[in-house]
Design a protein around this motif. Structure first.
Motif, PDB file in Angstrom:
ATOM      1  N   GLN A   1      -3.102   4.306  -6.765  1.00  7.83           N
ATOM      2  CA  GLN A   1      -4.073   3.631  -5.920  1.00  7.83           C
ATOM      3  C   GLN A   1      -4.526   2.296  -6.527  1.00  7.83           C
ATOM      4  OE1 GLN A   1      -7.300   6.224  -4.793  1.00  7.83           O
ATOM      5  NE2 GLN A   1      -6.657   5.934  -2.705  1.00  7.83           N
TER       6      GLN A   1
ATOM      7  N   THR B   1      -3.041   5.435   4.622  1.00 10.79           N
ATOM      8  CA  THR B   1      -3.029   4.974   3.227  1.00 10.79           C
ATOM      9  C   THR B   1      -3.472   3.515   3.145  1.00 10.79           C
ATOM     10  OG1 THR B   1      -1.007   6.264   3.048  1.00 10.79           O
ATOM     11  CG2 THR B   1      -1.674   5.022   1.110  1.00 10.79           C
ATOM     12  N   VAL B   2      -2.955   2.710   4.074  1.00 11.89           N
ATOM     13  CA  VAL B   2      -3.317   1.285   4.098  1.00 11.89           C
ATOM     14  C   VAL B   2      -4.826   1.131   4.284  1.00 11.89           C
ATOM     15  CG1 VAL B   2      -3.075  -0.860   5.399  1.00 11.89           C
ATOM     16  CG2 VAL B   2      -1.060   0.529   4.946  1.00 11.89           C
TER      17      VAL B   2
ATOM     18  N   ARG C   1      -1.919  -0.260  -5.914  1.00  9.71           N
ATOM     19  CA  ARG C   1      -1.898  -0.704  -4.522  1.00  9.71           C
ATOM     20  C   ARG C   1      -2.976  -1.753  -4.272  1.00  9.71           C
ATOM     21  NH1 ARG C   1      -2.487   4.982  -1.673  1.00  9.71           N
ATOM     22  NH2 ARG C   1      -1.157   6.081  -3.135  1.00  9.71           N
TER      23      ARG C   1
ATOM     24  N   THR D   1      -2.158  -5.647  -3.390  1.00 13.15           N
ATOM     25  CA  THR D   1      -2.589  -6.146  -2.082  1.00 13.15           C
ATOM     26  C   THR D   1      -3.482  -7.378  -2.248  1.00 13.15           C
ATOM     27  OG1 THR D   1      -2.532  -3.887  -1.257  1.00 13.15           O
ATOM     28  CG2 THR D   1      -3.653  -5.496   0.110  1.00 13.15           C
TER      29      THR D   1
ATOM     30  N   VAL E   1      -6.799   2.087   1.191  1.00 15.35           N
ATOM     31  CA  VAL E   1      -6.781   1.068   0.138  1.00 15.35           C
ATOM     32  C   VAL E   1      -7.810  -0.024   0.436  1.00 15.35           C
ATOM     33  CG1 VAL E   1      -5.403  -0.812  -0.842  1.00 15.35           C
ATOM     34  CG2 VAL E   1      -4.414   1.459  -0.591  1.00 15.35           C
TER      35      VAL E   1
ATOM     36  N   CYS F   1       0.826  -1.209   0.000  1.00 16.14           N
ATOM     37  CA  CYS F   1       0.000   0.000   0.000  1.00 16.14           C
ATOM     38  C   CYS F   1       0.861   1.260   0.000  1.00 16.14           C
ATOM     39  CB  CYS F   1      -0.929   0.016   1.211  1.00 16.14           C
ATOM     40  SG  CYS F   1      -2.139  -1.293   1.192  1.00 16.14           S
TER      41      CYS F   1
END
Lengths: 416, 137
Positions: free
Chosen positions: A126, A188-189, A129, A133, A192, A120
């Motif tokens: 984005q 940010t994590v 990410r 993930t 996401v 992330c």
């Protein structure tokens, strides 16, 4: 056992083990791309050997040992990381399967957390990410990710390849940041994971059955994150928020496929197991004794709805207070509009209207149909029908949704 | 998809004997592993059937018959359950295989059952929509 059955079992083992494998291998080689390749190599060897020799008792440890051996070979051949090689080479010679299993378990939480922070990382777009993930932590295939996003598989594959390359060339460290950077990166994590969830959630209205995969996957990642980073209130906040929203998934769509609004939903169809999980997650935040962040506050608002057995039992004063707290953390006109609705339900339409009138000047809401729609509803309740009618018509002109327009026009016609 | 792992009762669990510390720890570790993988929904143990009640309908359309526990046939009684949400039946089986032997004295038995989703109850589009519209599902 026939071949395809073994393959399905190996798929399942892969799904359970691959995040840990990739995290552990990334720890060793410091390169997610290489780590994934090594893990895949181990999988290929398993696909060759297991149908003949049977599935080992501890398949996770088997895969890890196999992958680490290959990693050591690779490091040895490349002679690049002499020290690293020696360090790991020495360790590996001493490992038996059982030792390794316990070593893995102790380190793995940290490694998984590092892996999430890496996939992330803000250096990636984005979209990249999310894809990375899902791939590395969810164990989804590119095909599954592509179907969930209604995109070509080649696009997703490319996105993942590029993302891994970016992480390598920019030398993004495999670590959990500390202090202020942790807060920033953690948000940010969470973003996401929530983005993933919303992609699936908004698509569940309508007959697309593939997208809920994103909801489930996001919820799983959220729960996972809450277990590996239990000290962060916002992690539990996001998990709680997703549990509450998921609990209403089945009630959100009517028999005819139309969306059903929160207040009109059949509450018997809410999933009470998920509601309980959401409440438990909120409780964990309270026990941490730290202030509620934006996700936790939104979850707390969701909890008010979840705990009301009927719409009339909703604790509107509490919701209004929570929106006020949320506005202080996240000043946004949309939050303020929501507060206006809660205030009007709690204290009367005239108080809600005061807030809405102040928002009327807000440039960012000029095209937002919910502003005139809420205003119209409040004016209607106050008996100011002529003004209400105008506002309903304004809202109808702004909305892009046909059914909503019909409903708004119908309400405009009722203003006499 | 959701699955329920049903742990069957044993003579010990029916007698109200608590599991050994060792087993308890192994179970806690297992639940933790499920939670860390994000697949655990709920897990509970049930009290012995001596504190249970059975309601049956021996006559079609007749009154229910109420019988207090304990019930016989330990293997037909449930001692606990774990609810998980996973992607495939094989994944669910792999998780069951990782659960510690719930008894450890030769009577341990776990049954795995999938939970119905409304979509799976009928292949008929119309019936499915009706099921979706009804309470509880």
């Amino acid at each position: 056992m026939n071949k395809s059955q073994t393959e399905r079992i190996i798929d399942a083992i892969w799904r359970i083990e691959s995040p840990k494998l990739i995290a552990g291998l990334t720890h060793m080689v410091r390169d997610v791309g290489l780590a994934e390749d090594l893990a895949q190599d181990a999988l290929v060897i398993a696909l060759e050997k297991w149908p003949v020799a049977g599935i080992p008792d501890n398949p996770g440890a088997w895969l890890m040992i196999t992958a680490k051996r290959r990693a050591i070979d690779l490091l040895r051949r490349k002679k690049r990381l002499d020290e690293k090689y020696e360090e790991y080479g020495r360790g590996a010679a001493l490992y038996s399967e059982q030792d390794l299993a316990s070593v893995i378990e102790d380190e793995i939480e940290d490694d998984l957390l590092r892996l999430i922070f890496m996939t992330c990382h803000p250096v990636l777009s984005q979209e990249a990410r999310v894809a990375l993930t899902l791939r590395l932590l969810g164990g989804l295939t590119t095909d599954e990710i592509a179907r969930a996003f209604l995109t070509a598989e080649s696009t997703i594959a490319q996105r993942i390849v590029r993302a891994k390359k970016t992480l390598r060339t920019k030398q993004i460290p495999f670590e959990v940041p500390v202090g202020d950077e942790l807060k920033e990166r953690l948000s940010t994590v969470l973003e996401v994971i929530y983005l993933m969830f919303n992609e699936g959630y908004s698509a569940t209205v309508g007959e697309n059955w593939i997208r809920p995969l994103l909801c489930q996957e996001a919820l799983r990642l959220g729960r996972m994150l809450a277990e590996i980073a239990p000290g962060e209130p916002e992690v539990h906040g996001l998990a709680a928020l997703m549990e509450f929203q998921s609990s209403r998934l089945k009630a959100r769509v009517g028999v005819d496929g139309d969306p059903v609004l929160l207040m009109d939903q059949n509450r018997a169809r809410w999933d009470h197991l998920l509601i309980r999980r959401g409440l438990d997650a909120l409780e964990r935040i309270r026990q941490l004794g730290r202030p509620f962040g934006p996700y936790a506050l939104q979850a707390a608002i969701s909890a008010c709805h979840a705990q009301a057995r009927t719409p009339s039992e909703t604790d509107w004063p509490r919701i209004a207070a929570l929106y006020e707290a949320l506005f202080r953390l996240m000043p946004s006109p949309v939050v303020e509009l929501n507060r206006a609705v809660a205030v009007s339900r709690a204290f009367g339409p005239e108080f809600g209207l005061q807030i809405v009138d102040e928002l009327n000047e807000e440039a960012s809401l000029k095209e937002y149909h919910l502003l005139p729609s809420v205003r119209a509803d409040l004016l209607f309740k106050l008996g100011r029908f002529a003004e209400a009618r105008k506002e309903f018509e304004r809202a109808a002109a702004l909305t892009r949704n046909m059914r909503e327009r019909e409903l708004l026009m119908k309400r405009a016609a009722e203003c006499t | 998809m959701r699955f329920m792992m049903i742990v069957k009762a044993t003579t010990d669990s029916e007698a109200g004997e608590k599991p050994s510390e060792e087993l308890l720890e192994a179970m806690l570790r297992y639940n933790e592993e499920l939670a860390k993988a994000g697949v655990l929904l709920a897990a509970d143990g049930l009290q012995p059937s001596s504190s249970g009640v059975r309601i049956s309908y021996p006559e079609p359309g007749g009154k229910p018959k109420i019988v207090d526990g304990p019930f016989t046939e330990a293997k037909e009684i449930i001692a606990g359950y774990t609810l998980i949400e996973v992607k495939s039946r094989e994944e669910a089986i792999q998780w069951v295989l990782r659960m510690p032997d719930p008894h450890g004295k030769g009577q341990g038995e776990i049954e795995l059952r999938q939970i119905f989703e409304p979509e799976e109850l009928s292949v008929n589009e119309e019936t499915r929509a009706k099921i979706k519209g009804q309470f509880g599902l």
